[in-house]
Design a protein around this motif. Structure first.
Motif, PDB file in Angstrom:
ATOM      1  N   MET A  37       0.824  -1.205   0.000  1.00  0.00           N
ATOM      2  CA  MET A  37       0.000   0.000   0.000  1.00  0.00           C
ATOM      3  C   MET A  37       0.864   1.264   0.000  1.00  0.00           C
ATOM      4  SD  MET A  37      -2.976   1.062  -0.194  1.00  0.00           S
ATOM      5  CE  MET A  37      -4.049   2.397   0.166  1.00  0.00           C
ATOM      6  N   VAL A  38       2.008   1.214   0.699  1.00  0.00           N
ATOM      7  CA  VAL A  38       2.894   2.383   0.733  1.00  0.00           C
ATOM      8  C   VAL A  38       3.366   2.721  -0.672  1.00  0.00           C
ATOM      9  CG1 VAL A  38       5.109   3.232   1.587  1.00  0.00           C
ATOM     10  CG2 VAL A  38       3.611   1.946   3.099  1.00  0.00           C
ATOM     11  N   MET A  39       3.680   1.683  -1.459  1.00  0.00           N
ATOM     12  CA  MET A  39       4.119   1.910  -2.830  1.00  0.00           C
ATOM     13  C   MET A  39       2.991   2.554  -3.650  1.00  0.00           C
ATOM     14  SD  MET A  39       5.550  -0.883  -5.484  1.00  0.00           S
ATOM     15  CE  MET A  39       7.228  -0.569  -5.923  1.00  0.00           C
ATOM     16  N   ALA A  40       1.745   2.113  -3.416  1.00  0.00           N
ATOM     17  CA  ALA A  40       0.605   2.675  -4.134  1.00  0.00           C
ATOM     18  C   ALA A  40       0.433   4.153  -3.792  1.00  0.00           C
ATOM     19  CB  ALA A  40      -0.663   1.903  -3.804  1.00  0.00           C
ATOM     20  N   VAL A  41       0.574   4.513  -2.530  1.00  0.00           N
ATOM     21  CA  VAL A  41       0.447   5.914  -2.112  1.00  0.00           C
ATOM     22  C   VAL A  41       1.517   6.748  -2.804  1.00  0.00           C
ATOM     23  CG1 VAL A  41       0.629   7.496  -0.151  1.00  0.00           C
ATOM     24  CG2 VAL A  41      -0.679   5.376   0.076  1.00  0.00           C
ATOM     25  N   ALA A  42       2.737   6.260  -2.834  1.00  0.00           N
ATOM     26  CA  ALA A  42       3.828   6.994  -3.481  1.00  0.00           C
ATOM     27  C   ALA A  42       3.552   7.182  -4.970  1.00  0.00           C
ATOM     28  CB  ALA A  42       5.149   6.265  -3.265  1.00  0.00           C
ATOM     29  N   ARG A  43       3.022   6.158  -5.615  1.00  0.00           N
ATOM     30  CA  ARG A  43       2.709   6.272  -7.053  1.00  0.00           C
ATOM     31  C   ARG A  43       1.585   7.284  -7.298  1.00  0.00           C
ATOM     32  NH1 ARG A  43       3.120   0.154  -9.547  1.00  0.00           N
ATOM     33  NH2 ARG A  43       5.302  -0.148  -9.021  1.00  0.00           N
ATOM     34  N   PHE A  44       0.559   7.248  -6.451  1.00  0.00           N
ATOM     35  CA  PHE A  44      -0.528   8.215  -6.597  1.00  0.00           C
ATOM     36  C   PHE A  44      -0.008   9.638  -6.391  1.00  0.00           C
ATOM     37  CE2 PHE A  44      -3.861   4.924  -6.245  1.00  0.00           C
ATOM     38  CZ  PHE A  44      -4.715   5.395  -7.220  1.00  0.00           C
ATOM     39  N   LYS A  45       0.816   9.833  -5.396  1.00  0.00           N
ATOM     40  CA  LYS A  45       1.365  11.168  -5.154  1.00  0.00           C
ATOM     41  C   LYS A  45       2.137  11.646  -6.374  1.00  0.00           C
ATOM     42  CE  LYS A  45       1.693  11.226  -0.147  1.00  0.00           C
ATOM     43  NZ  LYS A  45       2.530  11.613   0.974  1.00  0.00           N
ATOM     44  N   ARG A  46       2.967  10.774  -6.926  1.00  0.00           N
ATOM     45  CA  ARG A  46       3.741  11.133  -8.129  1.00  0.00           C
ATOM     46  C   ARG A  46       2.800  11.416  -9.305  1.00  0.00           C
ATOM     47  NH1 ARG A  46       8.307  11.203 -10.947  1.00  0.00           N
ATOM     48  NH2 ARG A  46       8.628   9.891 -12.760  1.00  0.00           N
ATOM     49  N   PHE A  47       1.787  10.580  -9.456  1.00  0.00           N
ATOM     50  CA  PHE A  47       0.817  10.756 -10.541  1.00  0.00           C
ATOM     51  C   PHE A  47       0.158  12.131 -10.469  1.00  0.00           C
ATOM     52  CE2 PHE A  47      -3.663  10.518 -11.851  1.00  0.00           C
ATOM     53  CZ  PHE A  47      -3.506  10.240 -13.197  1.00  0.00           C
ATOM     54  N   PHE A  48      -0.361  12.498  -9.303  1.00  0.00           N
ATOM     55  CA  PHE A  48      -1.043  13.788  -9.177  1.00  0.00           C
ATOM     56  C   PHE A  48      -0.079  14.961  -9.314  1.00  0.00           C
ATOM     57  CE2 PHE A  48      -4.641  11.340  -7.443  1.00  0.00           C
ATOM     58  CZ  PHE A  48      -5.661  11.917  -8.189  1.00  0.00           C
ATOM     59  N   ARG A  49       1.171  14.772  -8.919  1.00  0.00           N
ATOM     60  CA  ARG A  49       2.169  15.825  -9.101  1.00  0.00           C
ATOM     61  C   ARG A  49       2.430  16.046 -10.593  1.00  0.00           C
ATOM     62  NH1 ARG A  49       6.405  13.654  -6.625  1.00  0.00           N
ATOM     63  NH2 ARG A  49       5.203  13.347  -4.742  1.00  0.00           N
ATOM     64  N   LEU A  50       2.592  14.963 -11.339  1.00  0.00           N
ATOM     65  CA  LEU A  50       2.847  15.064 -12.774  1.00  0.00           C
ATOM     66  C   LEU A  50       1.606  15.503 -13.552  1.00  0.00           C
ATOM     67  CD1 LEU A  50       5.001  11.863 -13.338  1.00  0.00           C
ATOM     68  CD2 LEU A  50       5.787  14.234 -13.466  1.00  0.00           C
ATOM     69  N   ALA A  51       0.449  14.991 -13.171  1.00  0.00           N
ATOM     70  CA  ALA A  51      -0.789  15.256 -13.915  1.00  0.00           C
ATOM     71  C   ALA A  51      -1.307  16.661 -13.717  1.00  0.00           C
ATOM     72  CB  ALA A  51      -1.863  14.248 -13.508  1.00  0.00           C
ATOM     73  N   ALA A  52      -1.175  17.193 -12.483  1.00  0.00           N
ATOM     74  CA  ALA A  52      -1.828  18.477 -12.192  1.00  0.00           C
ATOM     75  C   ALA A  52      -1.066  19.349 -11.192  1.00  0.00           C
ATOM     76  CB  ALA A  52      -3.241  18.218 -11.674  1.00  0.00           C
ATOM     77  N   GLU A  53       0.189  19.012 -10.926  1.00  0.00           N
ATOM     78  CA  GLU A  53       0.986  19.792  -9.970  1.00  0.00           C
ATOM     79  C   GLU A  53       0.292  19.902  -8.609  1.00  0.00           C
ATOM     80  OE1 GLU A  53       1.828  23.497 -11.920  1.00  0.00           O
ATOM     81  OE2 GLU A  53       3.234  22.563 -13.298  1.00  0.00           O
ATOM     82  N   LEU A  54      -0.262  18.769  -8.150  1.00  0.00           N
ATOM     83  CA  LEU A  54      -0.935  18.707  -6.859  1.00  0.00           C
ATOM     84  C   LEU A  54      -0.141  17.822  -5.906  1.00  0.00           C
ATOM     85  CD1 LEU A  54      -4.649  18.138  -7.963  1.00  0.00           C
ATOM     86  CD2 LEU A  54      -3.634  20.263  -7.123  1.00  0.00           C
ATOM     87  N   ASP A  55      -0.085  18.230  -4.657  1.00  0.00           N
ATOM     88  CA  ASP A  55       0.493  17.417  -3.595  1.00  0.00           C
ATOM     89  C   ASP A  55      -0.665  16.848  -2.789  1.00  0.00           C
ATOM     90  OD1 ASP A  55       3.168  17.985  -4.255  1.00  0.00           O
ATOM     91  OD2 ASP A  55       3.067  19.890  -3.180  1.00  0.00           O
ATOM     92  N   VAL A  56      -0.856  15.537  -2.897  1.00  0.00           N
ATOM     93  CA  VAL A  56      -1.982  14.888  -2.224  1.00  0.00           C
ATOM     94  C   VAL A  56      -1.480  14.069  -1.038  1.00  0.00           C
ATOM     95  CG1 VAL A  56      -3.410  14.826  -4.307  1.00  0.00           C
ATOM     96  CG2 VAL A  56      -1.916  12.896  -3.786  1.00  0.00           C
ATOM     97  N   ASP A  57      -2.398  13.817  -0.101  1.00  0.00           N
ATOM     98  CA  ASP A  57      -2.067  12.990   1.060  1.00  0.00           C
ATOM     99  C   ASP A  57      -3.030  11.801   1.117  1.00  0.00           C
ATOM    100  OD1 ASP A  57      -4.496  13.913   2.167  1.00  0.00           O
ATOM    101  OD2 ASP A  57      -3.504  15.470   3.328  1.00  0.00           O
TER     102      ASP A  57
END
Length: 148
Positions: free
Chosen positions: A1-21
């Motif tokens: 799950m930690v890996m999934a969270v890291a991938r989602f964070k990277r995805f949203f950073r690349l897709a829309a310049e968002l930092d998500v938690d």
């Protein structure tokens, strides 16, 4: 799950310049489940109207914009490798119709396209936001509910 969270964070950073938690990811996952179910419910109606009990890919009511974000997601996913995680989100409650193999195999891309569209819509709602709050997510969800 930690890996999934890291991938989602990277995805949203690349897709829309968002930092998500993690709270944002929970909102996202709940939203995706609802939207995917709604799309499949409409597709089921199309299949039934065509005297079929199998939902084909062409039955999904994918708008032009959603189709474009699905294509963009494919390109972005080469870098982020989020599709395996999205396969877990591409679940749905029982329907009166079954999904064709093609439809089932392509649902993670629909989830990816929806995810990309959500991130970009948040930036449209508030171009200055970096860390979206619950109000950003709620406004974005209202827009999707209105249009999808």
């Amino acid at each position: 799950m930690v890996m999934a969270v890291a991938r989602f964070k990277r995805f949203f950073r690349l897709a829309a310049e968002l930092d998500v938690d993690k709270n944002d990811l929970k909102r996202h996952n709940d939203f995706i489940g609802k939207q995917l179910y709604d799309l499949l419910l409409m597709a089921q109606g199309t299949a039934k109207a065509n005297a079929r009990d199998v939902i084909e890919w062409r039955d999904l009511p994918l708008t032009k914009g959603l189709q474009e974000t699905i294509h963009e997601f494919r390109a972005l996913d080469d870098e982020v490798e989020l599709k395996p995680v999205l396969e877990q989100l591409a679940t749905w409650p029982p329907l009166d119709a079954t999904l064709s193999e093609e439809t089932e195999s392509r649902l993670p891309e629909v989830v990816g396209g929806l995810s990309l569209a959500v991130g970009r819509t948040i930036k449209i709602v508030d171009p200055e936001v970096r860390n979206p709050g619950s109000e950003h997510w709620e406004r974005t969800f209202q827009i999707f509910d209105l249009l999808l």
